[in-house]
Structure formats: C-alpha cells, structure tokens
Design a protein around this motif. Structure first.
Motif, PDB file in Angstrom:
ATOM      1  N   ASP A   4     -11.614 -20.340  -5.242  1.00 52.90           N
ATOM      2  CA  ASP A   4     -12.711 -21.404  -4.897  1.00 52.90           C
ATOM      3  C   ASP A   4     -12.459 -21.883  -3.457  1.00 52.90           C
ATOM      4  O   ASP A   4     -11.587 -21.867  -2.636  1.00 52.90           O
ATOM      5  N   GLN A  27     -21.896 -20.444  -3.901  1.00 55.55           N
ATOM      6  CA  GLN A  27     -22.954 -19.838  -4.608  1.00 55.55           C
ATOM      7  C   GLN A  27     -23.362 -18.387  -3.606  1.00 55.55           C
ATOM      8  O   GLN A  27     -23.622 -17.185  -4.245  1.00 55.55           O
ATOM      9  N   SER A  31     -18.379 -17.716  -6.067  1.00 53.94           N
ATOM     10  CA  SER A  31     -16.996 -18.477  -6.363  1.00 53.94           C
ATOM     11  C   SER A  31     -17.410 -19.836  -6.846  1.00 53.94           C
ATOM     12  O   SER A  31     -18.477 -20.234  -7.079  1.00 53.94           O
ATOM     13  N   GLY A  32     -16.370 -20.706  -7.259  1.00 53.32           N
ATOM     14  CA  GLY A  32     -16.625 -22.029  -7.559  1.00 53.32           C
ATOM     15  C   GLY A  32     -16.166 -22.920  -6.497  1.00 53.32           C
ATOM     16  O   GLY A  32     -15.827 -22.594  -5.516  1.00 53.32           O
ATOM     17  N   THR A  34     -13.677 -26.791  -5.853  1.00 54.92           N
ATOM     18  CA  THR A  34     -12.868 -27.863  -6.522  1.00 54.92           C
ATOM     19  C   THR A  34     -12.894 -29.036  -5.602  1.00 54.92           C
ATOM     20  O   THR A  34     -12.804 -29.189  -4.426  1.00 54.92           O
ATOM     21  N   ARG A  71     -23.357 -31.307  -9.526  1.00 54.33           N
ATOM     22  CA  ARG A  71     -23.969 -30.338 -10.924  1.00 54.33           C
ATOM     23  C   ARG A  71     -25.200 -30.688 -11.122  1.00 54.33           C
ATOM     24  O   ARG A  71     -25.745 -29.598 -11.342  1.00 54.33           O
ATOM     25  N   HIS A  74     -26.688 -28.259  -8.602  1.00 57.05           N
ATOM     26  CA  HIS A  74     -26.240 -26.852  -8.742  1.00 57.05           C
ATOM     27  C   HIS A  74     -25.753 -26.563 -10.302  1.00 57.05           C
ATOM     28  O   HIS A  74     -24.341 -26.265 -10.506  1.00 57.05           O
ATOM     29  N   GLY A  76     -25.247 -24.230 -12.556  1.00 57.39           N
ATOM     30  CA  GLY A  76     -24.540 -23.145 -12.753  1.00 57.39           C
ATOM     31  C   GLY A  76     -23.463 -22.754 -11.940  1.00 57.39           C
ATOM     32  O   GLY A  76     -22.634 -21.958 -12.145  1.00 57.39           O
ATOM     33  N   LEU A  77     -23.260 -23.866 -11.405  1.00 54.82           N
ATOM     34  CA  LEU A  77     -21.742 -23.580 -10.332  1.00 54.82           C
ATOM     35  C   LEU A  77     -20.533 -24.132 -11.173  1.00 54.82           C
ATOM     36  O   LEU A  77     -20.648 -24.974 -12.087  1.00 54.82           O
ATOM     37  N   ARG A  78     -19.634 -23.237 -11.277  1.00 52.82           N
ATOM     38  CA  ARG A  78     -18.124 -23.634 -11.549  1.00 52.82           C
ATOM     39  C   ARG A  78     -17.661 -24.936 -10.905  1.00 52.82           C
ATOM     40  O   ARG A  78     -17.294 -24.660  -9.843  1.00 52.82           O
ATOM     41  N   ILE A  79     -17.277 -26.046 -11.261  1.00 49.94           N
ATOM     42  CA  ILE A  79     -16.840 -27.156 -10.682  1.00 49.94           C
ATOM     43  C   ILE A  79     -15.363 -27.537 -11.256  1.00 49.94           C
ATOM     44  O   ILE A  79     -15.475 -27.698 -12.449  1.00 49.94           O
ATOM     45  N   THR A  80     -14.426 -27.605 -10.310  1.00 47.72           N
ATOM     46  CA  THR A  80     -13.226 -28.042 -10.981  1.00 47.72           C
ATOM     47  C   THR A  80     -12.912 -29.377 -10.274  1.00 47.72           C
ATOM     48  O   THR A  80     -13.083 -29.718  -8.941  1.00 47.72           O
TER      49      THR A  80
END
Length: 314
Positions: A4, A27, A31-32, A34, A71, A74, A76-80
């Motif tokens: 990420d 994007q 990847s995502g 963090t 969020r 975006h 659809g984005l993976r967020i940690t």
C-alpha cells in the motif's frame, strides 16, 4: 507482493491533499492506502483538546475525518487506518518501511504540529528507505492534467492528458531506483518524461590583459580544459547512453532530454514549473541518524509547487 501507499495525516489541509493524491496514485497502481496519524501523550492536555476529552480521542477523530474525506471521493479504494503514539519522525519512517511509498503534506503547520518543510518532512525524507512524495495544500486531481478545454465537465478532467513527469538526472553515481520510479510513474499515467541534467564545466583560465595570450604547454591543466561545446556534447552523449536501456524497457513512454550548463537546483526547479510530478534522487548512505538531503532536494522541497518524489538510491 503489492504494498500500500502510506500517508501521514496531521489535520492540515496539506496532509488532506496528500491523502487524496495518494488515493489517485493507489488507483493507478491497483493498491490501497494506509492513513497514519501520529499523536503524543502529554502531562497536560494540549490547548486544542476539548474540555473533558483526551488526546487519543482527538487523534481518533482527526484520523476518522480524513478517512471519511478520502472514502467519499474514492468509494472503491481500500483504506487502512493506523493510529500511532510515538515520536513523529520515527513513526513515519517506520510507516515508509512498510509501504511502497510515503506521502506527506509539505506546507503549513497543522493544529497539532504538522509537517513543515525543513522540519519533520525533511527529516523523514532524509531517513526513509522508500520513496517519499511531498504534496502541497490546494493540489487536486485537475492539477495533474494539462489545462482542460473550455466547456469540459469536471468528470471529464481525468480524460485530459497528464502533465509530464520531470526527472532530475545525476550522472556521477548509479541511480536505477530513481530512473525506475520515474519511468514507471510516467508509464502508469501515460504521460511524457522529461529528463533534466545540469552540469558545470571547468572554467577556462583567463590571462591578465597585459600578458600576451599563449597556447598552454602540452600536459598542463589548461591544455585539458574542454571547449564549452565539447563539454555539452559529452554530457548529452552520456545522458542518452544512460537513458537508452530505460527507453527500451519502457517503449510507450515519450522521453525528452534536456542538458544545460548551470546549477542543478536552478535547472530542476525551472523544469518543474509545469510538471505533474518531479522525481529526484537522494543518496542512501545507510546511516539514518544525522542523514541529510542534498542541495538539489533541499531546493526543490522549498521552491517547487508540484508534488515532489524523493527516491533513495545506493
């Protein structure tokens, strides 16, 4: 393995701009991201903490607000999320170690002591083993693209061509990591890549006016001074040779070479005025404590408006 992109969040507009820049880059890379917020425990609550609140609760709220902002833009984005209680520089360097790159806001202190160029961000840049990108407040997705035609709707802006990636190229040491980052970034954007190299040739000795000009003796230092055109031709040839294998590896990237005789910092800052991203290298000497950035990196961090990627190399 796909890592990420880490982003330092401090509550400032610059760090939020960095988060959105990182989201777009993630994007493009599939990847995502963090989001990392570093907070400190004090003997007494800081002035900005509401009555009855705690520093940890305030930190959680700040991080949550940043997550909501990214969020919503975006979905659809993976967020940690990562909340860390530690020294700021140490925590951010650690975050960079675990990520493909670290993105920081680069201007203006935040309400809890944000990243000020020359302070936290510069120390992180000097110590991180992975690329660090600095993004200024006010930067948006539209700034990565060439000016849109009149009448173009906002949702159509991403369809306009990207601004070039500019690479500050050194020739005195290997820098494959820097070249790879610049070419790969340009490839993912479908943009051009402008490689800029500046050099300083030895000054030609000037005799005193009252002394007749005589040809230098063979073997003397003056006899080996190259004429300006020869020094420029040699530098251009070397730049072309360095870039040749990278052109072959990235055949879809349109490459422009610029070689000029002047101070490197001035040449790179000027070339970056209309860039989408500036990429420069930093020598990684293996000693994190007391590490410093070079004069070119120092100059661009203070004088370039576009995002700047500082890539460590051997």
């Amino acid at each position: 393995m796909q890592y990420d992109i880490a982003v330092g969040i401090d509550g400032s507009p610059a760090s939020l701009a960095a988060a959105h820049w990182a989201a777009h880059e993630a994007q493009r890379r599939g990847s995502g991201i963090t989001l990392v917020h570093v907070w400190h425990r004090h003997a007494r609550p800081a002035p900005y903490i509401p009555a009855g609140g705690t520093e940890r609760a305030w930190a959680e709220r700040m991080l949550a607000e940043a997550v909501r902002s990214v969020r919503s833009a975006h979905p659809g984005l993976r967020i940690t999320e990562r909340l860390v209680c530690d020294a700021t520089v140490t925590a951010l360097v650690t975050a960079a170690d675990d990520a493909e790159m670290l993105v920081l806001g680069s201007s203006g202190p935040g309400p809890v002591g944000g990243f000020v160029t020359g302070s936290v961000s510069q120390r992180v840049v000097a110590r991180a083993d992975h690329p660090v990108v600095l993004v200024r407040a006010g930067r948006g997705a539209a700034d990565e693209h060439l000016p849109a035609a009149d009448g173009l709707a906002p949702e159509e802006i991403p369809e306009t061509p990207y601004r070039d990636v500019v690479l500050g190229l050194r020739l005195d040491r290997p820098c494959d990591e820097v070249l790879d980052f610049a070419f790969e970034t340009a490839r993912r954007r479908g943009s051009g890549l402008r490689a800029v190299h500046a050099f300083r040739s030895p000054s030609r000795p000037r005799p005193a006016p009252s002394v007749p000009v005589m040809a230098p003796a063979a073997g003397s230092p003056a006899a080996h001074v190259q004429p300006p055109w020869q020094a420029l031709a040699d530098a251009e040839g070397t730049v072309s040779a360095v870039l040749r294998p990278w052109r072959a590896k990235y055949p879809t990237v349109r490459v422009t070479e610029t070689v000029t005789e002047e101070r490197a910092a001035a040449a790179v800052v000027r070339a970056a005025r209309d860039a989408g991203l500036l990429v420069v290298g930093r020598s990684a000497n293996g000693h994190r404590f007391g590490a410093r950035t070079g004069p070119v990196t120092h100059a661009v961090l203070h004088h370039v408006g576009c995002p700047v990627a500082v890539v460590p190399h051997e």
